[in-house]
Design an enzyme around this catalytic site. Sequence first.
Site, PDB file in Angstrom:
ATOM      1  N   ARG A  81       0.730  -1.404   0.064  1.00  0.00           N
ATOM      2  CA  ARG A  81      -0.026  -0.180  -0.153  1.00  0.00           C
ATOM      3  C   ARG A  81       1.035   1.202  -0.052  1.00  0.00           C
ATOM      4  O   ARG A  81       1.681   1.342   0.926  1.00  0.00           O
ATOM      5  CB  ARG A  81      -0.826   0.058   1.245  1.00  0.00           C
ATOM      6  CG  ARG A  81      -1.593   1.095   1.372  1.00  0.00           C
ATOM      7  CD  ARG A  81      -2.696   1.530   2.691  1.00  0.00           C
ATOM      8  NE  ARG A  81      -3.414   2.622   2.676  1.00  0.00           N
ATOM      9  CZ  ARG A  81      -3.307   3.565   3.768  1.00  0.00           C
ATOM     10  NH1 ARG A  81      -2.540   2.946   4.935  1.00  0.00           N
ATOM     11  NH2 ARG A  81      -3.957   4.674   3.413  1.00  0.00           N
ATOM     12  N   HIS A 131      -3.198  10.781   0.654  1.00  0.00           N
ATOM     13  CA  HIS A 131      -2.661  10.655   1.975  1.00  0.00           C
ATOM     14  C   HIS A 131      -1.984  12.078   2.715  1.00  0.00           C
ATOM     15  O   HIS A 131      -0.773  12.302   2.926  1.00  0.00           O
ATOM     16  CB  HIS A 131      -1.576   9.571   1.946  1.00  0.00           C
ATOM     17  CG  HIS A 131      -1.243   9.069   3.154  1.00  0.00           C
ATOM     18  ND1 HIS A 131      -1.422   7.650   3.331  1.00  0.00           N
ATOM     19  CD2 HIS A 131      -0.905   9.523   4.264  1.00  0.00           C
ATOM     20  CE1 HIS A 131      -1.142   7.423   4.803  1.00  0.00           C
ATOM     21  NE2 HIS A 131      -0.701   8.571   5.343  1.00  0.00           N
ATOM     22  N   GLU A 142      -7.533   8.387   6.110  1.00  0.00           N
ATOM     23  CA  GLU A 142      -7.738   8.825   7.709  1.00  0.00           C
ATOM     24  C   GLU A 142      -8.617  10.453   7.296  1.00  0.00           C
ATOM     25  O   GLU A 142      -8.110  11.494   7.617  1.00  0.00           O
ATOM     26  CB  GLU A 142      -6.636   9.084   8.199  1.00  0.00           C
ATOM     27  CG  GLU A 142      -6.239   7.927   8.840  1.00  0.00           C
ATOM     28  CD  GLU A 142      -5.319   7.724   9.805  1.00  0.00           C
ATOM     29  OE1 GLU A 142      -4.643   8.638   9.996  1.00  0.00           O
ATOM     30  OE2 GLU A 142      -5.015   6.533  10.226  1.00  0.00           O
ATOM     31  N   ASN A 194      -7.882   1.892   9.689  1.00  0.00           N
ATOM     32  CA  ASN A 194      -6.393   2.212  10.248  1.00  0.00           C
ATOM     33  C   ASN A 194      -6.844   2.133  11.821  1.00  0.00           C
ATOM     34  O   ASN A 194      -7.535   2.756  12.381  1.00  0.00           O
ATOM     35  CB  ASN A 194      -6.092   3.614   9.851  1.00  0.00           C
ATOM     36  CG  ASN A 194      -5.497   3.425   8.504  1.00  0.00           C
ATOM     37  OD1 ASN A 194      -5.401   2.469   7.868  1.00  0.00           O
ATOM     38  ND2 ASN A 194      -4.622   4.550   8.209  1.00  0.00           N
ATOM     39  N   TYR A 224      -4.907   1.750  15.589  1.00  0.00           N
ATOM     40  CA  TYR A 224      -3.700   1.443  16.739  1.00  0.00           C
ATOM     41  C   TYR A 224      -4.150   1.528  18.174  1.00  0.00           C
ATOM     42  O   TYR A 224      -3.007   0.808  18.753  1.00  0.00           O
ATOM     43  CB  TYR A 224      -2.794   2.920  16.350  1.00  0.00           C
ATOM     44  CG  TYR A 224      -2.201   3.060  14.824  1.00  0.00           C
ATOM     45  CD1 TYR A 224      -1.111   2.684  14.817  1.00  0.00           C
ATOM     46  CD2 TYR A 224      -2.865   3.819  14.005  1.00  0.00           C
ATOM     47  CE1 TYR A 224      -0.312   2.791  13.675  1.00  0.00           C
ATOM     48  CE2 TYR A 224      -2.456   4.039  13.101  1.00  0.00           C
ATOM     49  CZ  TYR A 224      -1.203   3.612  12.467  1.00  0.00           C
ATOM     50  OH  TYR A 224      -0.442   3.535  11.453  1.00  0.00           O
ATOM     51  N   GLU A 253      -3.654   0.091   8.134  1.00  0.00           N
ATOM     52  CA  GLU A 253      -2.668   0.490   8.707  1.00  0.00           C
ATOM     53  C   GLU A 253      -3.040  -0.154  10.215  1.00  0.00           C
ATOM     54  O   GLU A 253      -3.881  -0.220  10.813  1.00  0.00           O
ATOM     55  CB  GLU A 253      -2.661   1.941   9.138  1.00  0.00           C
ATOM     56  CG  GLU A 253      -2.048   2.581   7.879  1.00  0.00           C
ATOM     57  CD  GLU A 253      -1.825   3.952   7.900  1.00  0.00           C
ATOM     58  OE1 GLU A 253      -1.511   4.623   9.308  1.00  0.00           O
ATOM     59  OE2 GLU A 253      -1.899   4.740   7.206  1.00  0.00           O
TER      60      GLU A 253
HETATM   61  C1  PNW Z   1      -1.612   7.425  10.799  1.00  0.00           C
HETATM   62  N1  PNW Z   1      -3.007  10.909  16.247  1.00  0.00           N
HETATM   63  O1  PNW Z   1      -1.738   9.008  11.303  1.00  0.00           O
HETATM   64  C2  PNW Z   1      -1.196   7.842   9.248  1.00  0.00           C
HETATM   65  O2  PNW Z   1      -2.159   7.323   8.304  1.00  0.00           O
HETATM   66  C3  PNW Z   1       0.134   7.386   8.949  1.00  0.00           C
HETATM   67  O3  PNW Z   1       0.848   8.108   7.891  1.00  0.00           O
HETATM   68  C4  PNW Z   1       0.990   7.724  10.213  1.00  0.00           C
HETATM   69  O4  PNW Z   1       2.310   7.429   9.728  1.00  0.00           O
HETATM   70  C5  PNW Z   1       0.530   6.619  11.097  1.00  0.00           C
HETATM   71  O5  PNW Z   1      -0.910   6.773  11.527  1.00  0.00           O
HETATM   72  C6  PNW Z   1       1.376   6.627  12.654  1.00  0.00           C
HETATM   73  O6  PNW Z   1       1.122   7.801  13.061  1.00  0.00           O
HETATM   74  C7  PNW Z   1      -1.751   9.243  12.509  1.00  0.00           C
HETATM   75  O7  PNW Z   1      -2.318  11.751  16.655  1.00  0.00           O
HETATM   76  C8  PNW Z   1      -1.500  10.205  12.952  1.00  0.00           C
HETATM   77  O8  PNW Z   1      -4.153  10.062  16.870  1.00  0.00           O
HETATM   78  C9  PNW Z   1      -1.552  10.884  14.009  1.00  0.00           C
HETATM   79  C10 PNW Z   1      -2.761  10.249  14.954  1.00  0.00           C
HETATM   80  C11 PNW Z   1      -3.538   8.911  14.358  1.00  0.00           C
HETATM   81  C12 PNW Z   1      -3.089   8.614  13.087  1.00  0.00           C
END
Ligand code: PNW
Length: 471
Positions: A82, A127, A172, A313, A315, A380
């Site tokens: 991707r 992006h 996002e 995505n 995390y 992601e």
């Molecule tokens: C995503 N937050 O971004 C992006 O899609 C990527 O480009 C990035 O490198 C990756 O996650 C890791 O951060 C985020 O602050 C950036 O909550 C910030 C946040 C969440 C997602």
Amino acid sequence: ILEKDEFLNATFPPGFHWGVATAAYQIEGAWNESGKGESIWDKFAHDSRLANRDTGDVACDSYHKYQEDVRMVKSLGVSHYRFSIAWSRLLPDGRSSSLNAAAVRYYNDLINELHANAITPMVTLYHWDLPQALQEIGGWENDTIIDYFNDYAKTCFEHFGDRVPLWITFNEAFVVSWLGYGIGVFAPGVSKPGDGVYRVAHNIIRSHVKAYRTYDKTYRSRYHGKVGITLDCDWKEPITTEAMDRYAAERALQFKLGWFANPIYGNGDYPAVMRSTLDRKSQQEGRTESRLPRFTEEEKRMNRGANDFFGLNHYTTQYVRHNRDDRRSHYEGDQDLYTKVDDCWPGSRSDWLKVNPWGLRRLLRWVRDRYGNPPIYVTENGISDDGSLDDQNRIDFYRAYTNEMLKAILRDGCNVKGYMAWSLMDNLEWTSGYTQKFGIYQVDFNSPNRTRTPKKSAAFFRRLATTNGYN
Ligand code: PNW
């Protein structure tokens, strides 16, 4: 509240798609080479808005090292890569009249190199790197962006559609709206947290839908590809079993994910709780119009079903507590809630990223229940650290999160088609610059060669992808 559940020692469904992800501004470099135009992130970085005054001017130098990147993807044993196209490289001033032949060549070379190695490209159109020329006329706040984005998407479908089976319109939408135009901590740095943020989201949704319909009408019969949008969401867990806290957690999910998902994957309109809350608060504020824009009936019809898969995505997780009558008249206050994290969850190099694997399973079930079990790609998932080669923390993270995803597939019947790890290699982590490393490959940013070295997690990920499980 913590779920006691054993590690599931089974394999993923046959044909499950494993991949790794990157994004143009974070890896390409060559910011003004061979006709590339300036993007809002070039401008933001050159205005010293990134940690250590870092910039993406060189980044991982992938504009010159794409063949090595493809070799790395290949050696991870995955089937998908991707990456994103830089709008301002392809169309330097954002308009399709400015087509840059060198950029067409570059993305053709990359796509062909992937195919030569039997790797399927999954391509993100946006992006976050809007051509600066379009920001000058208001960027995502200006309705005319819908046609500019559609022209850009058409250009991409036209030139690359014969070899790209999976398209993601936006990465996002929430981050673009809230971080870019709400609190302004990301490019273009606009602060309109009460109303601008909702107008931007409205235009992003309409842009996605228009580009989706364009693909549907003109390209689908020729190329048979799939088009989706990638939305980011943390899991939101109620902090107690009290009804008000459970409503608050549901509200948090509706405001973050439902905001975009309900129009595109649900009934075509904003979530009912956003509609009623924002209409009521706007009226209390003495406004004649709601801060949340409205779709016309025709738009709702076009929104509904404008997707072939759900890009997600994910995390991290937060706990949510109800907050009665928050009068802060902006997107956060609008939700009437507080969030907090559990001190027991392991951290990472990013303050917002706490490790809570079971959040992924619950989020997948939430998407299943709200939107009719759509095909999902986790586009992601990953963790940051200082970038050392001995990254046991990253192995633990991937093992635990993918195992929760496996439970969601096998026990809960979630329709998860694939998983893309963030990221193939260390890269420019937006405003954090080169201080937070998400890569499975290490990149030496002090060397002009941007030397790439596999970390310990590379061997783990290769095993995961090639055995399709934990063998
Ligand atoms: C995503 N937050 O971004 C992006 O899609 C990527 O480009 C990035 O490198 C990756 O996650 C890791 O951060 C985020 O602050 C950036 O909550 C910030 C946040 C969440 C997602």
